[in-house]
Design a protein around this motif. Structure first.
Motif, PDB file in Angstrom:
ATOM      1  N   GLY A  94      67.272  68.018 -59.075  1.00  0.00           N
ATOM      2  CA  GLY A  94      66.151  67.681 -59.943  1.00  0.00           C
ATOM      3  C   GLY A  94      64.900  67.324 -59.153  1.00  0.00           C
ATOM      4  O   GLY A  94      63.786  67.712 -59.511  1.00  0.00           O
ATOM      5  N   ALA A  98      63.520  70.564 -57.703  1.00  0.00           N
ATOM      6  CA  ALA A  98      62.917  71.385 -58.760  1.00  0.00           C
ATOM      7  C   ALA A  98      61.546  70.857 -59.145  1.00  0.00           C
ATOM      8  O   ALA A  98      60.582  71.629 -59.298  1.00  0.00           O
ATOM      9  CB  ALA A  98      63.833  71.419 -59.980  1.00  0.00           C
ATOM     10  N   CYS A  99      61.438  69.545 -59.305  1.00  0.00           N
ATOM     11  CA  CYS A  99      60.146  68.960 -59.677  1.00  0.00           C
ATOM     12  C   CYS A  99      59.118  69.126 -58.571  1.00  0.00           C
ATOM     13  O   CYS A  99      57.934  69.362 -58.833  1.00  0.00           O
ATOM     14  CB  CYS A  99      60.318  67.482 -60.035  1.00  0.00           C
ATOM     15  N   ILE A 152      61.091  71.467 -69.981  1.00  0.00           N
ATOM     16  CA  ILE A 152      62.384  71.650 -69.315  1.00  0.00           C
ATOM     17  C   ILE A 152      63.297  72.429 -70.250  1.00  0.00           C
ATOM     18  O   ILE A 152      63.514  72.021 -71.397  1.00  0.00           O
ATOM     19  CB  ILE A 152      63.025  70.302 -68.929  1.00  0.00           C
ATOM     20  N   THR A 182      66.618  66.412 -63.996  1.00  0.00           N
ATOM     21  CA  THR A 182      65.246  66.889 -63.825  1.00  0.00           C
ATOM     22  C   THR A 182      64.296  66.123 -64.742  1.00  0.00           C
ATOM     23  O   THR A 182      63.177  65.764 -64.345  1.00  0.00           O
ATOM     24  CB  THR A 182      65.167  68.395 -64.106  1.00  0.00           C
ATOM     25  N   THR A 216      63.779  62.719 -63.204  1.00  0.00           N
ATOM     26  CA  THR A 216      62.936  62.824 -62.017  1.00  0.00           C
ATOM     27  C   THR A 216      61.474  63.040 -62.406  1.00  0.00           C
ATOM     28  O   THR A 216      60.565  62.418 -61.834  1.00  0.00           O
ATOM     29  CB  THR A 216      63.416  63.978 -61.125  1.00  0.00           C
ATOM     30  N   ALA A 217      61.236  63.922 -63.368  1.00  0.00           N
ATOM     31  CA  ALA A 217      59.857  64.186 -63.811  1.00  0.00           C
ATOM     32  C   ALA A 217      59.198  62.913 -64.316  1.00  0.00           C
ATOM     33  O   ALA A 217      58.022  62.639 -64.009  1.00  0.00           O
ATOM     34  CB  ALA A 217      59.862  65.267 -64.892  1.00  0.00           C
ATOM     35  N   ILE A 266      60.269  74.092 -66.124  1.00  0.00           N
ATOM     36  CA  ILE A 266      61.421  74.147 -65.226  1.00  0.00           C
ATOM     37  C   ILE A 266      62.616  74.670 -66.020  1.00  0.00           C
ATOM     38  O   ILE A 266      63.073  74.031 -66.975  1.00  0.00           O
ATOM     39  CB  ILE A 266      61.734  72.762 -64.621  1.00  0.00           C
ATOM     40  N   CYS A 323      66.275  75.205 -66.340  1.00  0.00           N
ATOM     41  CA  CYS A 323      67.548  74.722 -65.803  1.00  0.00           C
ATOM     42  C   CYS A 323      68.735  75.500 -66.359  1.00  0.00           C
ATOM     43  O   CYS A 323      69.886  75.092 -66.184  1.00  0.00           O
ATOM     44  CB  CYS A 323      67.710  73.230 -66.094  1.00  0.00           C
ATOM     45  N   VAL A 346      65.619  77.107 -61.822  1.00  0.00           N
ATOM     46  CA  VAL A 346      66.726  76.447 -61.141  1.00  0.00           C
ATOM     47  C   VAL A 346      68.040  77.156 -61.422  1.00  0.00           C
ATOM     48  O   VAL A 346      68.829  77.416 -60.518  1.00  0.00           O
ATOM     49  CB  VAL A 346      66.844  74.969 -61.580  1.00  0.00           C
ATOM     50  N   TYR A 350      68.475  72.179 -52.588  1.00  0.00           N
ATOM     51  CA  TYR A 350      67.487  71.167 -52.230  1.00  0.00           C
ATOM     52  C   TYR A 350      67.386  71.108 -50.717  1.00  0.00           C
ATOM     53  O   TYR A 350      68.247  71.646 -49.988  1.00  0.00           O
ATOM     54  CB  TYR A 350      67.902  69.784 -52.759  1.00  0.00           C
TER      55      TYR A 350
END
Length: 379
Positions: free
Chosen positions: A174, A177-178, A191, A201, A204-205, A262, A264, A287, A314
């Protein structure tokens, strides 16, 4: 701490033998996981021997069990499963200086050759010689004792539990990705998919300062979880909805087109929606990898200068993921729904595979639960 883990076993009258216990989960092929004893590994000078504590079940683990392959990665010989993990240092290689015996660590499961251009420039996830746990033909770490390079083990602060440490692996996806999408203060983020990766994710965003986050899924229950984790908006996708109507609904819900998207899921429909719904000049990060090839609206992306970024695992993200958990910026405990002992591995995989009991993240304990936690773990 003893590192040979010798156990006294009674075989008969006046017959007590010492036996090493390194119970290990081995995938032999489709629908065939077996528990067996393996030798305790001998470590190299740069490695540590870890007494494993927690190993989470990833969607890729389930995919290998059900299909025996993911793309070009095929299970052709018995492979130890598992890569979302934490453990305690039991033994040090002679060149290891960053850890000591007894340290609790999160284990970043993939590392490169350290000498190629990708590794030297910090993009080791692209290394052609990448060693990644439980990716054929490389063994994973769902076992009682496992060895790993010391520089890819991250010492845990006192307030982080072993379960949280194991979830750093998907959380790092995540984070990456961010970062690839360029999420920052005030970003408006779409998302696609509210599975485990979509949820980390999302968290995290929000931690990175996103102003609005809309998350989509085809399962209402997943969206309810996403809402509880901080999603600004949720959107239920139905099979009979057209692409045009989905784009319109995204814009209506958010009040404008998102500047970041994003995906996912990685399906053709979700990748297309990510591109078409994002505002001109925005960024899309993909992702998920649901299929080998997809038909995408590339001309649309070109004329609107949409930046499309691939996301592969990552790199240099574990420390950030750990810092977010340690500071309380991200609460991954809410994702951990089920706990099993290593002897219950088959049952744990059944729960993860079929989503029994609302399973999100299923945790397998190689040691008694809470043995190495600073305080009782409250899920």
């Amino acid at each position: 701490m003893a590192t040979d883990n010798l156990t006294a076993v009674l075989y008969g009258i006046e017959d007590i033998r010492l036996k090493q216990d390194n119970l290990t989960a081995v995938l032999y092929g489709i629908e065939d996981i077996r528990m067996e004893q393996r030798p305790i590994p001998e470590i190299e000078d740069h490695e540590v021997l870890l007494e494993m504590d927690c190993v989470g079940i990833c969607g890729s683990d389930v995919h290998y069990l059900v299909h025996g392959r993911i793309g070009d990665f095929v299970v052709e010989k018995p492979m130890i499963i598992g890569h979302e993990s934490s453990g305690v240092v039991a033994k040090l290689g002679k060149n290891v200086t960053n850890l000591k015996v007894g340290d609790r660590v999160a284990i970043e499961p993939g590392f490169g050759c350290r000498t190629c251009d990708f590794c030297k420039t910090g993009r080791y996830n692209l290394c052609e010689k990448m060693i990644f746990c439980a990716t054929p033909p490389v063994n994973g770490n769902l076992m009682k004792f496992y060895k790993h390079p010391a520089d890819f083990c991250f010492k845990l602060p006192p307030n982080v539990t072993m379960e949280e440490a194991a979830v750093l692996e998907p959380l790092s996806v995540g984070v990456h990705a961010c970062r690839r999408a360029g999420v920052g203060l005030g970003s408006e983020v779409l998302i696609l998919g509210a599975g485990p990766i979509g949820l980390v994710t999302l968290m995290t965003a929000k931690a990175m300062g996103a102003g609005k986050v809309l998350i989509t899924d085809m399962v209402e229950g997943k969206l309810e979880i996403a809402k509880s984790l901080g999603a600004t908006y949720t959107m239920l996708v139905k099979k009979d909805m057209t692409e045009e109507s989905l784009v319109k609904q995204v814009h209506e819900i958010m009040g404008s087109a998102p500047d970041k998207a994003i995906d996912c899921c990685g399906g053709e429909s979700t990748s297309r929606l990510a591109i078409l719904a994002t505002r001109s000049g925005g960024s899309v990060a993909i992702v998920g990898m649901a299929q080998a090839e997809s038909k995408l609206p590339v001309t649309n992306a070109i004329v609107r200068e949409i930046n499309i970024h691939g996301v592969f695992r990552y790199c240099n993200d574990y420390a950030s993921a750990l810092a977010m958990v340690a500071s309380g910026a991200v609460n991954v405990k809410k994702l951990i729904t089920h706990h099993y002992d290593i002897t219950e591995t088959e049952k744990a995989f059944e729960t993860a595979r079929y989503g029994h009991g609302g399973a999100i993240k299923v945790m397998i304990h190689c040691q008694p639960r809470d043995k190495n936690n600073p305080k009782p773990f409250d899920s």
